[in-house]
Design a protein around this motif. Structure first.
Motif, PDB file in Angstrom:
ATOM      1  N   SER A   2       0.838  -1.196   0.000  1.00 58.52           N
ATOM      2  CA  SER A   2       0.000   0.000   0.000  1.00 58.52           C
ATOM      3  C   SER A   2       0.872   1.245   0.000  1.00 58.52           C
ATOM      4  O   SER A   2       1.969   1.253   0.538  1.00 58.52           O
ATOM      5  CB  SER A   2      -0.939   0.011   1.208  1.00 58.52           C
ATOM      6  N   ILE A   3       0.336   2.279  -0.610  1.00 51.34           N
ATOM      7  CA  ILE A   3       1.048   3.558  -0.689  1.00 51.34           C
ATOM      8  C   ILE A   3       0.294   4.570   0.177  1.00 51.34           C
ATOM      9  O   ILE A   3      -0.928   4.525   0.254  1.00 51.34           O
ATOM     10  CB  ILE A   3       1.193   4.013  -2.153  1.00 51.34           C
ATOM     11  N   THR A   4       1.040   5.423   0.864  1.00 50.13           N
ATOM     12  CA  THR A   4       0.451   6.408   1.763  1.00 50.13           C
ATOM     13  C   THR A   4       1.033   7.778   1.476  1.00 50.13           C
ATOM     14  O   THR A   4       2.245   7.923   1.300  1.00 50.13           O
ATOM     15  CB  THR A   4       0.757   6.042   3.236  1.00 50.13           C
ATOM     16  N   TYR A  55       9.263  -0.038   4.744  1.00 45.86           N
ATOM     17  CA  TYR A  55       8.536   1.155   4.334  1.00 45.86           C
ATOM     18  C   TYR A  55       9.517   2.027   3.575  1.00 45.86           C
ATOM     19  O   TYR A  55      10.571   2.380   4.113  1.00 45.86           O
ATOM     20  CB  TYR A  55       7.982   1.878   5.563  1.00 45.86           C
ATOM     21  N   TYR A  76       5.032   0.960  -8.530  1.00 51.80           N
ATOM     22  CA  TYR A  76       4.717   2.241  -7.904  1.00 51.80           C
ATOM     23  C   TYR A  76       5.810   3.241  -8.240  1.00 51.80           C
ATOM     24  O   TYR A  76       6.981   2.883  -8.300  1.00 51.80           O
ATOM     25  CB  TYR A  76       4.640   2.086  -6.381  1.00 51.80           C
ATOM     26  N   LEU A  85       5.701   3.769   0.729  1.00 52.78           N
ATOM     27  CA  LEU A  85       5.207   2.507   0.196  1.00 52.78           C
ATOM     28  C   LEU A  85       5.521   1.392   1.184  1.00 52.78           C
ATOM     29  O   LEU A  85       6.679   1.195   1.557  1.00 52.78           O
ATOM     30  CB  LEU A  85       5.861   2.211  -1.156  1.00 52.78           C
ATOM     31  N   ASP A  88       5.233  -5.582   2.486  1.00 53.88           N
ATOM     32  CA  ASP A  88       5.061  -6.597   3.515  1.00 53.88           C
ATOM     33  C   ASP A  88       6.062  -7.721   3.354  1.00 53.88           C
ATOM     34  O   ASP A  88       6.711  -7.857   2.312  1.00 53.88           O
ATOM     35  CB  ASP A  88       3.643  -7.177   3.461  1.00 53.88           C
TER      36      ASP A  88
END
Length: 130
Positions: A2-4, A55, A76, A85, A88
Motif C-alpha cells: 500500500s502507498i500512503t 517502508y 509504484y 510505500l 510486507d
C-alpha cells in the motif's frame, strides 16, 4: 502493498514530514537505511523477506518499485518525499529507474538477518505457493 501520502507540515522555514512507527507505519522501526548514488539502469532489491516488513520513501529524486506477491506485480512511482510505500513480508521487491539524485529511505521492522532473505525468485514462488 500500500502507498500512503503523509501530511506535509511547514511554513516559511521549510517543510517537515513526520513518520512514527506503530502510528504512521504499521510496525516498530528497528532498522533504517538509505540507498543513493545508484545508476538509472541498475535495479536494486530483487529479493523478499520471510519476516521483515519495509517502508520506502524517495526523500530526494525518484524511483520505481515493483512489488510482486507471486501472482500479481504492481509498479509504484515514488516521486515525492511525503509518499511512502509499504512492502510486507513475503513480497518480492525490486527498485529501479532511479534518478541520479534519488535517495531512497527504507525503514524496516526487523534488524538485519541474512537468513530472513529470499534471494532466488523460484524459491520465493515455492514459499508463497504460487
Amino acid at each position: 502493498m500500500s502507498i500512503t501520502e503523509h501530511r506535509i507540515r511547514g511554513d516559511h522555514r521549510g517543510q517537515l514530514v513526520a513518520i512514527e512507527g506503530l502510528q504512521d507505519i504499521p510496525f516498530e522501526v528497528k532498522r533504517v537505511f538509505y540507498i543513493y548514488g545508484t545508476q538509472p539502469d541498475v535495479p536494486r532489491g530483487q529479493h523478499s523477506h520471510h519476516q521483515t516488513r519495509q517502508y520506502l520513501i524517495a526523500v530526494n529524486g525518484s524511483c520505481k518499485v515493483t512489488l510482486d506477491d507471486g501472482k500479481q506485480k504492481v509498479t509504484y512511482d515514488l516521486n515525492k518525499p511525503n509518499i511512502g510505500l509499504l512492502q510486507d513480508a513475503l513480497i518480492w521487491g525490486a527498485m529501479h529507474d532511479f534518478t541520479v539524485d534519488c535517495v531512497l529511505l527504507v525503514m524496516a521492522s526487523e534488524h538485519y538477518d541474512e537468513a530472513d532473505y529470499i534471494r532466488d525468485y523460484d524459491d520465493f514462488l515455492k514459499v508463497v505457493g504460487a
